[in-house]
Scaffold this motif. Structure first.
Motif, PDB file in Angstrom:
ATOM      1  N   UNK A  73      -5.332 -85.938 -23.395  1.00 44.23           N
ATOM      2  CA  UNK A  73      -6.273 -86.931 -23.913  1.00 44.23           C
ATOM      3  C   UNK A  73      -7.613 -86.733 -23.205  1.00 44.23           C
ATOM      4  N   UNK A  74      -8.697 -86.656 -23.995  1.00 39.03           N
ATOM      5  CA  UNK A  74     -10.022 -86.372 -23.454  1.00 39.03           C
ATOM      6  C   UNK A  74     -10.968 -87.539 -23.677  1.00 39.03           C
ATOM      7  N   UNK A  75     -11.980 -87.642 -22.816  1.00 36.10           N
ATOM      8  CA  UNK A  75     -13.029 -88.633 -23.045  1.00 36.10           C
ATOM      9  C   UNK A  75     -14.134 -88.020 -23.895  1.00 36.10           C
ATOM     10  N   UNK A  76     -15.225 -88.753 -24.103  1.00 35.26           N
ATOM     11  CA  UNK A  76     -16.288 -88.300 -24.996  1.00 35.26           C
ATOM     12  C   UNK A  76     -16.930 -86.998 -24.536  1.00 35.26           C
ATOM     13  N   UNK A  80     -10.471 -84.510 -19.182  1.00 35.39           N
ATOM     14  CA  UNK A  80      -9.103 -84.997 -19.391  1.00 35.39           C
ATOM     15  C   UNK A  80      -8.899 -86.336 -18.701  1.00 35.39           C
ATOM     16  N   UNK A  81      -8.330 -87.296 -19.439  1.00 33.00           N
ATOM     17  CA  UNK A  81      -8.069 -88.628 -18.889  1.00 33.00           C
ATOM     18  C   UNK A  81      -6.591 -88.991 -18.901  1.00 33.00           C
ATOM     19  N   UNK A 184      -5.064 -81.185 -27.960  1.00 31.45           N
ATOM     20  CA  UNK A 184      -6.119 -81.979 -27.347  1.00 31.45           C
ATOM     21  C   UNK A 184      -6.446 -83.138 -28.278  1.00 31.45           C
ATOM     22  N   UNK A 185      -6.596 -84.331 -27.714  1.00 31.08           N
ATOM     23  CA  UNK A 185      -6.983 -85.512 -28.487  1.00 31.08           C
ATOM     24  C   UNK A 185      -8.272 -86.072 -27.907  1.00 31.08           C
ATOM     25  N   UNK A 186      -9.333 -86.010 -28.703  1.00 24.70           N
ATOM     26  CA  UNK A 186     -10.660 -86.505 -28.302  1.00 24.70           C
ATOM     27  C   UNK A 186     -10.974 -87.738 -29.135  1.00 24.70           C
ATOM     28  N   UNK A 187     -11.524 -88.761 -28.502  1.00 24.87           N
ATOM     29  CA  UNK A 187     -11.854 -89.988 -29.214  1.00 24.87           C
ATOM     30  C   UNK A 187     -13.144 -90.575 -28.671  1.00 24.87           C
TER      31      UNK A 187
END
Length: 343
Positions: A73-76, A80-81, A184-187
């Motif tokens: 999980x990625x931040x803007x 990686x978070x 990868x999941x970016x949101x």
């Protein structure tokens, strides 16, 4: 012998054809020119694993498993978070949809008659007219033709589609990030990116999702869909500009909205629905393929247990409704969590 027409040759249709073909004369009509070779990876959960075994393809499906190791999980900014386990996106087994479709067609090609590049235009008490083929009479007509089912529209009317506030594109591109059986999941805000590389190390599967008020874009041109996607991701950094450029060049571009199908009955006379055509739970449920397989097996069993098709269709719906309701609640809850405005 009972004559059955199934509209749709993706997952639910061929699975139903397999289970009925020893006892019924089955025809499958599909508007595509051949077995479909598109679609994202799909996963199997719970009772669907048993259905794969009954279809005799468990070992072959396991050989095709993407062997996902999870999703970062990625931040803007792309940092990686967190980490999501495999099961979130990949279930117990995950394969490219084209591989499942190919296998289902392979095991039913000599058990059912397939008519490609054709579509139903009219249904009247088992009498069916087609775009290209001669009209014919059937004892049962089954709609397995997806969330925008033509059979549902002809037999049940236009109602039943519930938009859950998300739309998006899918395509593939070179794996410039070097992902290896991982995602990868970016949101950021109401925009989401999911990237994954599975059994083909050179290719990256891309999903770009964003909030929408209706599924209207599904009926628009690719150019309009691309413009809407670019507008939703405008101004974002990280890999977004590169992904948008790749979208324009993709030859496997796909666009769809997150919807559910909710109707009071899944049958009307000699017509019945199975899978997404009757009770789509939305992609956010993670249960679409599993529900299609379990629905096909349940419908076939109920039909083969009695010569009274009306009683069989009542039994099918009574047995499956609680399972579908649970999956649809999951789909709604996950969609709401993605579209909720941050506090």
């Amino acid at each position: 012998m009972t004559k059955v027409l199934i509209s749709g040759a993706s997952v639910a249709g061929p699975a139903l054809a397999y289970f009925l073909s020893d006892h019924c004369d089955v025809t499958v009509v599909e508007r595509a020119p051949g077995p479909r070779d598109s679609g994202w990876a799909i996963d199997f959960r719970g009772g669907a694993i048993e259905v794969l075994a009954e279809l005799g393809i468990s070992d072959r499906i396991r050989d095709l498993d993407t062997r996902s190791r999870g999703t970062a999980v990625l931040d803007a900014d792309g940092a990686k978070t967190g980490e999501l386990p495999r099961e979130v996106f990949s279930g117990e087994l995950e394969v490219p949809k084209r591989d499942l479709t190919r296998l289902l067609h392979e095991i039913t090609a000599d058990r059912a008659r397939y008519v490609f590049d054709d579509s139903i235009t009219s249904i009247r008490d088992g009498h069916v007219e087609f775009e290209r083929s001669p009209a014919a009479d059937y004892d049962l007509v089954i709609g397995a033709d997806g969330v925008y089912s033509k059979v549902r529209r002809l037999a049940f009317g236009p109602a039943g589609l519930l938009h859950l506030g998300l739309s998006g594109v899918g395509f593939s591109m070179p794996n410039h990030l070097g992902l290896d059986h991982s995602g990868l999941l970016w949101q950021h805000g109401g925009a989401f990116v999911y990237l994954f590389s599975g059994n083909d190390p050179d290719r990256l599967t891309v999903g770009l999702s964003f909030g929408t008020e209706s599924p209207e874009l599904d009926r628009r041109s690719r150019a309009e869909q691309e413009r809407a996607t670019r507008a939703a991701f405008a101004g974002h950094g990280w890999e977004i500009p590169r992904l948008l450029d790749a979208m324009a060049a993709a030859d496997d571009f796909w666009f769809g909205s997150t919807c559910q199908v909710r109707i009071d009955s899944w049958s009307a006379g000699r017509v019945a629905l199975v899978g997404d055509a009757g009770y789509c739970a939305a992609p956010t449920s993670g249960m679409g393929t599993s529900q299609a397989l379990i629905g096909a097996r349940t419908l076939a069993r109920c039909l083969l247990e009695t010569s009274d098709h009306e009683a069989a269709l009542v039994a099918y719906e009574r047995e499956l409704r609680p399972y579908v309701a649970e999956n649809q609640e999951i789909g709604r809850a996950h969609a709401q969590s993605l579209t909720a405005t941050p506090a």
